[in-house]
Motif scaffolding. Sequence first.
Motif: not given
Length: 124
Positions: A50-71
């Motif tokens: 997930a990504i915030s309105r401002s693009r500053i905060i990004k959250l990831y599930a542990d299973s995808v962290k380091g492999r997926f990038t949201i923008s």
Amino acid sequence: QVQLVESGGGLVQAGGSLRLSCAASGRTFSSYNVGWFRQAPGKEREFVAAISRSRIIKLYADSVKGRFTISRDNAKNTVYLQMSSLKPEDTAVYYCAASSTTGVQKGVDDYDYWGQGTQVTVSS
């Protein structure tokens, strides 16, 4: 009202990459937090990123962290999910969703608008 349309899914070999796009209609898209979820056959829908309105905060599930990038590109009303080092267990229908909550959330029930989904299949 926000309408969301996902694209970019497909069939890819393990270790490969895909970029999903979520195109939104509506002038107020930039006022929503946006998340990606996925649902595999026989399983519940689960949070991916997930990504915030401002693009500053990004959250990831542990299973995808380091492999997926949201923008997101608010000027284009589009959110992206870059997926790399894909694994067969990433196979699922991927959905984007928009949330009007104050903070960035991981729960399915926190999201107000959903797209129809795009299939991602990772072969071994």
